[in-house]
Write an enzyme that holds these catalytic residues in place. Structure first.
Site, PDB file in Angstrom:
ATOM      1  N   SER A 211     -18.028  17.171  55.320  1.00  0.00           N
ATOM      2  CA  SER A 211     -17.480  16.127  54.880  1.00  0.00           C
ATOM      3  C   SER A 211     -17.948  14.982  55.957  1.00  0.00           C
ATOM      4  O   SER A 211     -19.074  14.787  56.115  1.00  0.00           O
ATOM      5  CB  SER A 211     -15.988  16.316  54.864  1.00  0.00           C
ATOM      6  OG  SER A 211     -15.421  14.906  54.114  1.00  0.00           O
ATOM      7  N   ASP A 336     -16.811  18.355  44.234  1.00  0.00           N
ATOM      8  CA  ASP A 336     -16.238  17.652  45.334  1.00  0.00           C
ATOM      9  C   ASP A 336     -15.471  16.417  44.955  1.00  0.00           C
ATOM     10  O   ASP A 336     -14.586  16.138  45.939  1.00  0.00           O
ATOM     11  CB  ASP A 336     -17.637  17.319  46.142  1.00  0.00           C
ATOM     12  CG  ASP A 336     -17.946  18.113  47.623  1.00  0.00           C
ATOM     13  OD1 ASP A 336     -16.952  18.486  48.066  1.00  0.00           O
ATOM     14  OD2 ASP A 336     -19.066  18.283  47.748  1.00  0.00           O
ATOM     15  N   HIS A 451     -13.409  19.527  47.031  1.00  0.00           N
ATOM     16  CA  HIS A 451     -13.773  19.205  48.534  1.00  0.00           C
ATOM     17  C   HIS A 451     -13.105  20.058  49.511  1.00  0.00           C
ATOM     18  O   HIS A 451     -12.012  20.461  49.427  1.00  0.00           O
ATOM     19  CB  HIS A 451     -13.426  18.152  48.783  1.00  0.00           C
ATOM     20  CG  HIS A 451     -14.166  17.299  49.733  1.00  0.00           C
ATOM     21  ND1 HIS A 451     -15.352  17.039  50.135  1.00  0.00           N
ATOM     22  CD2 HIS A 451     -13.652  16.604  50.995  1.00  0.00           C
ATOM     23  CE1 HIS A 451     -15.817  16.617  51.153  1.00  0.00           C
ATOM     24  NE2 HIS A 451     -14.723  16.121  51.826  1.00  0.00           N
TER      25      HIS A 451
END
Length: 548
Positions: A211, A336, A451
């Site tokens: 991320s 995601d 995610h």
């Protein structure tokens, strides 16, 4: 006699353990001592927690070297996080004295030398996070032990400043920003200078992250300040080209923060902010989690890196020549974007509640607002082409997740991979899609990998807490650790000490990528990831006039 035999065996184990422990290590700041423990037959682990790589940083200043210490520093406890918001954004936790790192060193029958080094940067939207990650019953998410033991590599996890103290910027030399990126760079440089004393190879450093940490990896590859320090890199769900990764108008948000803490917004704003209580500054740098289809969260991530003319001398898209000799893996999770859509359009997670088609239109209008209505219409036509005359409830919900996944993660990542390949000299380029379905029990049945779902597998949690997982999850974890650590050793995820389920071709060999899940085989090698949508966002969409 049996008792004596057992004691003799224990004695051998104890002597072997002592023989394969680093003990006290000399670093540039002074002597440091961690803890050693047994992990398996003739296998041990030296762990150093809370080793300083820089001094307590000055407010809105670059990190400076640590002054050092007398005696032996007992590196036995994880450091405090850098000062940041708590999870409900109503208070703070952590400290300004936070620039520390943690090291895991695998040992065999003898002391390890020349180990590949994997340096991890945590995610958290540049707002929250720490080097050890979330903790449940003393089981830390970012413990490097499973990676180090199974892959025979050294693992380092790093603290860096986040939130207002890490990324607030006025867009000029008063508050240039990027302090958190400078912290990461200081850690990389410290590892390069000191890691040989721990048994690591300073010329074989792989940085990896997820991320915001993955975008950080990308920034660290692109900055000229890391020349010669990084050999390889892995970005999991984030690159410097992501729409949330760069704030192109930081002054506006700095003024918002200034107003909240009672500072003026004129030429004395920066001086006032530097003198403001750090807790007040941190509390002023909140994120609005009340997104909507017309105002998606991805458009409001304001505390992020900036093009400062120093760490980032120009737009990231123009800096890929700096990564020409760095081997690179980058990829995304197949859903995601779900983490954001859950905030923007809550109905996608409510099976009995339909999501109006108008929400699809509103979301695309918001995401394409810089290009106008024509671009929004073209995007809608792309994403609804397979709907037919009566799309089902799940079709609409999945389409929304696909839109935010493509826009927020997948297309920028593919673009970064192709730019890396285009500018590469010796650097190799690999692409992946992670698709192991989410384990969250309340998610929709059609849900794929959300995610951060990949993190538990990369850090070996199915082995650390086996009762919480099925055998298929251990397969995924084994595959990812094998690919990641082989790559750290050799620059090729297929070549190393660990067996892999299928050969992973380079992106340049016919636009190929691997799909990572629990049933990997020859069919896991695929071509041209979501090519139609990548082409739309990176080419067709860009050709529309900029209405701003």
């Amino acid at each position: 006699m049996v008792g004596l035999g057992i004691l003799a065996v224990l004695g051998l184990f104890m002597s072997a353990a002592n023989a394969s422990s680093l003990g006290v290590v000399y670093t540039e700041g002074g002597l440091v001592e961690g803890k050693n423990h047994f992990v398996g037959l003739f296998r041990y682990m030296d762990v150093f927690k809370g080793v300083p790589f820089a001094a307590q940083p000055g407010r809105f200043q670059k990190p400076i070297p640590h002054r050092g210490w007398n005696g032996v520093l007992k590196a036995n406890d994880f450091p405090k996080r850098c000062l940041q918001l708590d999870l409900i954004q109503s208070g703070t936790r952590g400290s300004e004295d936070c620039l520390y790192l943690n090291i895991w060193v695998p040992q065999g029958r003898s002391i390890s030398t020349g180990l590949p080094v994997m340096v991890y940067f945590f995610g958290g939207g540049y707002l929250v996070g720490g080097s050890q990650g979330a903790n449940f019953l003393d089981n830390y998410l970012y413990s490097g032990e499973e990676i180090a033991d199974r892959g025979n590599v050294m693992v380092v996890t790093v603290n860096y400043r986040v939130g207002a103290l890490g990324f607030l910027s006025t867009g000029d030399s008063d508050l240039p920003g990027n302090y958190g990126l400078w912290d990461q760079q200081a850690a990389i440089a410290w590892v390069h200078r000191n890691i040989k004393a721990f048994g690591g190879d300073p010329n074989n450093i792989t940085i990896f992250g997820e991320s915001a940490g993955a975008a950080s990896v990308s920034f660290q590859m692109l900055t000229p300040h890391n020349k010669g320090l990084i050999r390889r890199a892995i970005s999991q769900s984030g690159v410097a080209l992501c729409p949330w990764a760069v704030n192109r108008n930081p002054r506006a948000y700095a003024e918002e923060v200034a107003k909240k803490v009672g500072c003026p917004t004129d030429q004395s704003m920066a001086a006032c902010l530097k003198m403001t209580d750090p807790v007040k500054l941190t509390l002023a740098g909140t994120l609005n989690l009340k997104g909507s289809a017309t105002n998606p969260i991805v458009k409001n991530l304001a505390l992020s890196p900036v093009i400062d003319g120093d760490f980032l001398p120009a737009d990231p898209s123009t800096l890929f020549s700096n990564a020409a000799d760095i081997d690179y893996i980058a990829g995304v999770n197949d859903m995601d974007g779900h983490i954001f859509t859950g905030f923007d359009i809550a109905s996608i997670n409510q099976p009995l509640q339909p999501t109006p088609i108008e929400d699809v239109k509103a979301l695309l209008t918001a995401l394409t607002s810089d290009k106008g209505l024509e671009a929004s219409t073209a995007a809608y036509d792309q994403y609804t082409a397979n709907w037919g005359s009566k799309p089902g409830k799940d079709d609409i919900k999945k389409t929304i997740v696909e839109i935010e996944t493509d826009y927020t993660f997948l297309v920028p990542t593919q673009t970064a991979l192709y730019l890396h390949a285009k500018h590469a000299k010796t650097g190799r380029t690999y692409s992946y899609l992670f698709s192991e379905p989410s384990r969250m029990p309340f998610y929709p049945s059609w849900m794929g990998a959300d995610h951060a779902d990949d993190l538990q597998y990369v850090f070996g949690k199915p082995f650390t807490t086996p009762l919480g997982y099925f055998p298929r999850h251990r397969r995924v974890s084994k595959y990812m650790i094998a690919y990641w650590t082989n790559f750290a050793k050799t620059g090729d995820p297929n070549i190393g000490e660990s067996d892999v389920p299928v050969a992973w071709p380079k992106l340049t060999e016919g636009d190929q990528f691997v799909e990572i899940n629990n049933s990997m085989g020859k069919d896991s090698v695929k071509q041209k990831m979501r090519a139609r949508y990548v082409y739309f966002w990176s080419t067709t969409y860009m050709s529309f006039p900029n209405v701003n």
